[in-house]
Design an enzyme around this catalytic site. Structure first.
Site, PDB file in Angstrom:
ATOM      1  N   TYR A  29      32.850  39.310  38.786  1.00  0.00           N
ATOM      2  CA  TYR A  29      33.312  40.659  38.455  1.00  0.00           C
ATOM      3  C   TYR A  29      34.840  40.697  38.574  1.00  0.00           C
ATOM      4  CZ  TYR A  29      32.262  45.292  36.967  1.00  0.00           C
ATOM      5  OH  TYR A  29      32.151  46.426  36.194  1.00  0.00           O
ATOM      6  N   GLU A  32      42.354  41.645  37.873  1.00  0.00           N
ATOM      7  CA  GLU A  32      43.706  41.057  37.818  1.00  0.00           C
ATOM      8  C   GLU A  32      44.030  40.272  39.106  1.00  0.00           C
ATOM      9  OE1 GLU A  32      46.600  39.944  35.942  1.00  0.00           O
ATOM     10  OE2 GLU A  32      45.110  40.909  34.659  1.00  0.00           O
ATOM     11  N   HIS A  34      41.947  38.369  40.927  1.00  0.00           N
ATOM     12  CA  HIS A  34      41.391  37.024  40.732  1.00  0.00           C
ATOM     13  C   HIS A  34      42.232  36.245  39.714  1.00  0.00           C
ATOM     14  CE1 HIS A  34      37.601  39.401  41.691  1.00  0.00           C
ATOM     15  NE2 HIS A  34      37.552  38.464  42.609  1.00  0.00           N
ATOM     16  N   GLY A 144      43.217  35.176  48.302  1.00  0.00           N
ATOM     17  CA  GLY A 144      44.073  36.360  48.211  1.00  0.00           C
ATOM     18  C   GLY A 144      44.420  36.914  49.585  1.00  0.00           C
ATOM     19  N   LYS A 146      44.738  39.894  50.102  1.00  0.00           N
ATOM     20  CA  LYS A 146      43.901  41.098  50.199  1.00  0.00           C
ATOM     21  C   LYS A 146      42.857  40.941  51.316  1.00  0.00           C
ATOM     22  CE  LYS A 146      41.006  44.464  48.906  1.00  0.00           C
ATOM     23  NZ  LYS A 146      39.702  43.877  48.891  1.00  0.00           N
ATOM     24  N   VAL A 173      47.221  41.962  44.578  1.00  0.00           N
ATOM     25  CA  VAL A 173      47.533  42.667  43.326  1.00  0.00           C
ATOM     26  C   VAL A 173      46.978  44.087  43.432  1.00  0.00           C
ATOM     27  CG1 VAL A 173      47.172  42.694  40.826  1.00  0.00           C
ATOM     28  CG2 VAL A 173      47.495  40.519  42.017  1.00  0.00           C
ATOM     29  N   MET A 181      43.414  45.987  44.268  1.00  0.00           N
ATOM     30  CA  MET A 181      42.299  45.736  43.348  1.00  0.00           C
ATOM     31  C   MET A 181      41.134  45.098  44.089  1.00  0.00           C
ATOM     32  SD  MET A 181      43.890  44.576  39.781  1.00  0.00           S
ATOM     33  CE  MET A 181      45.113  45.599  38.976  1.00  0.00           C
ATOM     34  N   SER A 183      36.604  44.298  43.418  1.00  0.00           N
ATOM     35  CA  SER A 183      35.417  44.492  42.575  1.00  0.00           C
ATOM     36  C   SER A 183      34.685  45.766  42.993  1.00  0.00           C
ATOM     37  CB  SER A 183      34.478  43.298  42.716  1.00  0.00           C
ATOM     38  OG  SER A 183      35.189  42.093  42.481  1.00  0.00           O
ATOM     39  N   ARG A 184      34.811  46.146  44.260  1.00  0.00           N
ATOM     40  CA  ARG A 184      34.079  47.319  44.770  1.00  0.00           C
ATOM     41  C   ARG A 184      34.735  48.639  44.344  1.00  0.00           C
ATOM     42  NH1 ARG A 184      33.205  43.680  49.450  1.00  0.00           N
ATOM     43  NH2 ARG A 184      30.957  43.413  49.670  1.00  0.00           N
TER      44      ARG A 184
END
Ligand code: AMP
Length: 277
Positions: A29, A32, A34, A144, A146, A173, A181, A183-184
């Site tokens: 899913y 940007e 990834h 990442g 993140k 990102v 960003m 997927s969730r």
């Protein structure tokens, strides 16, 4: 770009990659965030391998495994233009065949923050990443910022188990309004989506205080809490100002530190962080 599912097809394809191999592990899913890891891998390695696997062992019993968003066709169309050589999309049966019983566990650094809320999460992450490293044998692997604790845990595992892999952590990102960003984010709608910017605002408030000379970690945590509490839709799980490597909570910020937080927004769990250098 070649897509393989079985281990034997993966091994055959891997044998044809003679130079530096960069791995980007994902659960699909793709967004940007990834794609930025894939672009960085492409810039630094001759060959890029992307894995797409929604790893069941890193989801807790009450978490969103069955609802985790999936769209392989879309993922492949996003990867195709980026010069990726090989995509591995193993099934759960390939990764965890009947009778599976071997686990990789990292100790202290997995305990706080995400580990305190999701006690079995990192055991699943380290096990699957160790299996990906063994199967793909990358020279470099891209993660990442993140998921800051995940990056710290993978760095620790790689050192401890002597994997000959360079772990490279890439910047988070963000959407135009600062939301990291994920997927969730797809689950965030209307007022929840708007409210989600409060994580970025809270991190910025603490960073601004830090840049203004504040070094008291509790004061920085308080700053983040105040901003999060200003948004009634948000339920705070943790707010942290910790050492960048050990993730132990700090009294005073001296070296590299990590500001991080996790909140619930409706049924969606969001995490975010800033690094203080
Ligand atoms: P996931 O598919 O969520 O497991 O993420 C795969 C990799 O992408 C992990 O290393 C994540 O940390 C990284 N990643 C996810 N979101 C972002 C983002 N917004 N910016 C940079 N990297 C990210």
């Amino acid at each position: 770009m070649k897509t393989v599912i079985s281990l034997s097809d993966l091994r055959t394809a891997r044998l044809s990659l003679a130079e530096t191999v960069g791995l980007v592990p994902t659960m699909g899913y793709l967004h940007e965030g990834h794609l930025s890891l894939i672009r960085r891998a492409k810039a630094e390695c001759e060959h890029v391998v992307v894995s797409i696997f929604v790893n069941p062992t890193q989801f807790g019993a009450n978490e969103d495994l069955s609802k985790y968003p999936r769209d392989l066709e879309r993922d492949l169309s996003l990867i195709a233009p980026l010069g990726v050589e090989l995509v591995w999309t193993p099934t759960s049966e390939i990764m965890y065949p009947k009778g599976y019983q071997t686990w990789v566990e990292v100790d202290t650094v997995t305990r706080p923050l995400e580990g305190s809320m999701r006690p079995t999460h990192f055991k699943g992450v380290t096990t699957v990443v160790a299996k990906l490293f063994n199967a793909i044998q990358p020279h470099k692997a891209y993660f990442g910022q993140k998921d800051a604790q995940q990056a710290a845990v993978i760095r620790q595992m790689t050192r401890d188990l002597n994997f000959p892999v360079d772990v490279i952590v890439c910047p988070t990102v963000r959407e135009a309004d600062g939301l990291a960003m994920s997927s969730r984010n797809k689950y965030l709608e209307g007022a929840d989506r708007q409210a989600a910017t409060v994580l970025f605002l809270a991190l910025n408030a603490a960073k601004k205080a830090y840049e203004g000379g504040e070094r008291d970690a509790e004061a920085l945590r308080r700053k983040m809490k105040e901003v999060l509490e200003s948004e009634p839709r948000v339920q705070m799980q943790y707010v942290s100002c910790a050492d960048y490597d050990t993730l132990e909570e700090l009294d005073v910020v001296k070296g590299k530190a990590l500001l991080s937080m996790a909140v619930m927004l409706g049924k969606t769990r969001l995490i975010d962080n800033f690094v203080l250098e």
